[in-house]
Design a protein around this motif. Sequence first.
Motif, short mmCIF file in Angstrom:
data_model
loop_
_atom_site.label_atom_id
_atom_site.label_comp_id
_atom_site.label_asym_id
_atom_site.label_seq_id
_atom_site.Cartn_x
_atom_site.Cartn_y
_atom_site.Cartn_z
N THR A 110 0.36 -1.49 -0.16
CA THR A 110 0.41 -0.62 0.03
C THR A 110 0.70 1.23 0.19
O THR A 110 2.27 1.36 1.00
CB THR A 110 -0.85 0.25 1.14
N VAL A 111 0.53 2.59 -0.87
CA VAL A 111 0.89 3.57 -0.98
C VAL A 111 0.26 4.58 -0.98
O VAL A 111 -0.42 4.44 -1.59
CB VAL A 111 2.38 3.38 -2.43
N ARG A 112 0.44 5.63 -0.34
CA ARG A 112 -0.36 6.81 -0.08
C ARG A 112 0.29 7.94 -0.06
O ARG A 112 1.55 7.54 0.35
CB ARG A 112 -0.97 6.73 1.01
N ILE A 113 0.21 8.52 -1.00
CA ILE A 113 0.79 10.21 -1.27
C ILE A 113 0.30 10.97 -0.80
O ILE A 113 -1.43 10.69 -1.74
CB ILE A 113 1.11 9.95 -2.96
N THR A 114 0.72 12.18 -0.29
CA THR A 114 -0.01 12.94 0.33
C THR A 114 0.39 14.01 -0.18
O THR A 114 1.81 14.89 -0.32
CB THR A 114 -0.29 13.22 1.62
N VAL A 115 -0.29 15.29 -1.24
CA VAL A 115 0.20 16.57 -1.53
C VAL A 115 0.17 17.67 -0.65
O VAL A 115 -1.02 17.42 0.19
CB VAL A 115 -0.74 17.14 -2.90
N ARG A 116 1.15 18.10 0.09
CA ARG A 116 1.27 18.91 1.09
C ARG A 116 1.61 20.42 -0.29
O ARG A 116 1.69 20.90 -0.67
CB ARG A 116 2.28 19.17 1.69
N HIS A 117 0.44 21.56 0.47
CA HIS A 117 0.57 22.98 -0.28
C HIS A 117 0.23 24.01 0.91
O HIS A 117 -0.68 23.45 1.93
CB HIS A 117 -0.24 22.85 -1.87
N ASP A 118 -0.11 25.33 0.33
CA ASP A 118 -0.69 26.42 1.10
C ASP A 118 -1.55 27.24 0.26
O ASP A 118 -1.76 28.59 0.41
CB ASP A 118 1.25 27.09 1.22
N GLY A 119 -2.12 26.37 -0.19
CA GLY A 119 -3.63 27.43 -1.40
C GLY A 119 -4.15 26.05 -1.40
O GLY A 119 -4.74 25.64 -1.05
N ARG A 120 -5.09 26.83 -2.80
CA ARG A 120 -6.12 25.90 -3.31
C ARG A 120 -6.00 25.37 -4.95
O ARG A 120 -5.25 26.16 -4.99
CB ARG A 120 -7.46 27.10 -3.40
N ILE A 121 -5.96 23.68 -3.97
CA ILE A 121 -5.81 23.10 -5.69
C ILE A 121 -7.13 22.69 -6.54
O ILE A 121 -8.49 22.34 -5.04
CB ILE A 121 -5.20 22.07 -5.24
#
Length: 452
Positions: A110-121
């Motif tokens: 199992t691979v979980r990829i989390t996208v981290r950001h400081d705005g809206r996507i």
Amino acid sequence: MSPGPAADHRRAERAAARLVARSTSATLAGLPTTPPSPHWRPGERALRLLTVATVAAVAALATGHPWLLALAAGPAVLLVLAGTGNDRPSRLDAENTVTPRRCLEGEPITVRITVRHDGRIGRLDPTAALGPGVTLTAVTVGTNEVDLVLRAERWGRWTLGSVDIEVYDAGGLTRRTVRTDLGTMDVFPEPSAARLTPIPVRLPERIGEHTTAHEGTGVEVVGVRPYVPGERQRRIHWPSTTRRDAVQINQFAAERAADAVVLLDTLADFRDAATGRSSLDETLRAATGLTRAYLRRHDRVGLVAVGGKLRWLTAGSGERQSYRMVESVLEVRQDRGHRGLLAPRLPVAALPRHALVYAFTPLADQRILDVLGRVRDLGNPLVVVEIPAGEPAVEPGDEIDAVALRLWHAEREAMRSALRARGIPVARHTPGEALDLALAPLLRRRIGGGAR
């Protein structure tokens, strides 16, 4: 009007199907080496709007109809707003969690990829370039996460690959790519079913679970003898004492531990044309099953792998020893550039005195006979476990291939005869069956060695 959950589900399924197809093609083409662009760039929707605006403006100029400029104004305004939008994140990266990092063949990863950001996507569109040892089986795309389910295909130390995620802004007009490297993982071979543990004639003076022919402090009664003053009265055998009118004592067999060494023939890797099985894969699976059988009986097991780089591990016991042995040979597939013409010399420290040596080999390389001869010269009892994999395919009616196949069988029979002539038993293990079927004849008598 919102498209609803059904449309979102269909969109997610289409994204998963595209990811599976692209991951397969990327794997065949090789892992990506060029890093993605760190800047925002137009997305597919922006390109469509630009196309509409351009065509409308050109048509207005060509036909002289000003109302066509109004058709181009709408897409142009959206593009300008997308370029000057301040809600896009300035910081954007991805991190991943791979569970587990060690598994058996055929188990899911199992691979979980989390996208981290400081705005809206907006939406996420992943593309995977996987390594050769795993395949992609399922994909789930969320708001900020992408979950992948991989399947470990073959044992070895594999590079999982990398995943590129196209991150779109809230309006879906611009996109930016972030890449995350999944690292490496260890895939252990699926061990063959094995419980039998044949033992040699001589055992080390170490308490274990194997019954010997000598008197000792075990639990198996092998006879009775007259009582000697000072012995425990609880060992009195009362039926014999009554019959003989003299005190008789139970005589127990000594129980000792055994030393075993697994010798792996990695000189060549042959793939069976009929079944697709690899001789190297079946060799390690059978050896892993035998190793676990001996370790369950608290014996010591060592390892020697010949072929390319010489790998060896001193004999040890416990569950940790099983993992150490497998980890030490996970990279044998990468040793092909180090293969030489001469058989390697075996270190004496890898072969304890009177240790029973199991040689797992497809009997496909003559150099293995030299290695086995050196083991026999050291005086260690030796058993050859043949892995009959790699038989070439023969087209029906092709006489030349039929003759070549007979020569192939004759060469292996000659190698078996040479081993048996030196008193070395040869057990033939059929891949897919329990290893106990091949080792059962060895239980009729204990395996002897030479003098050291």
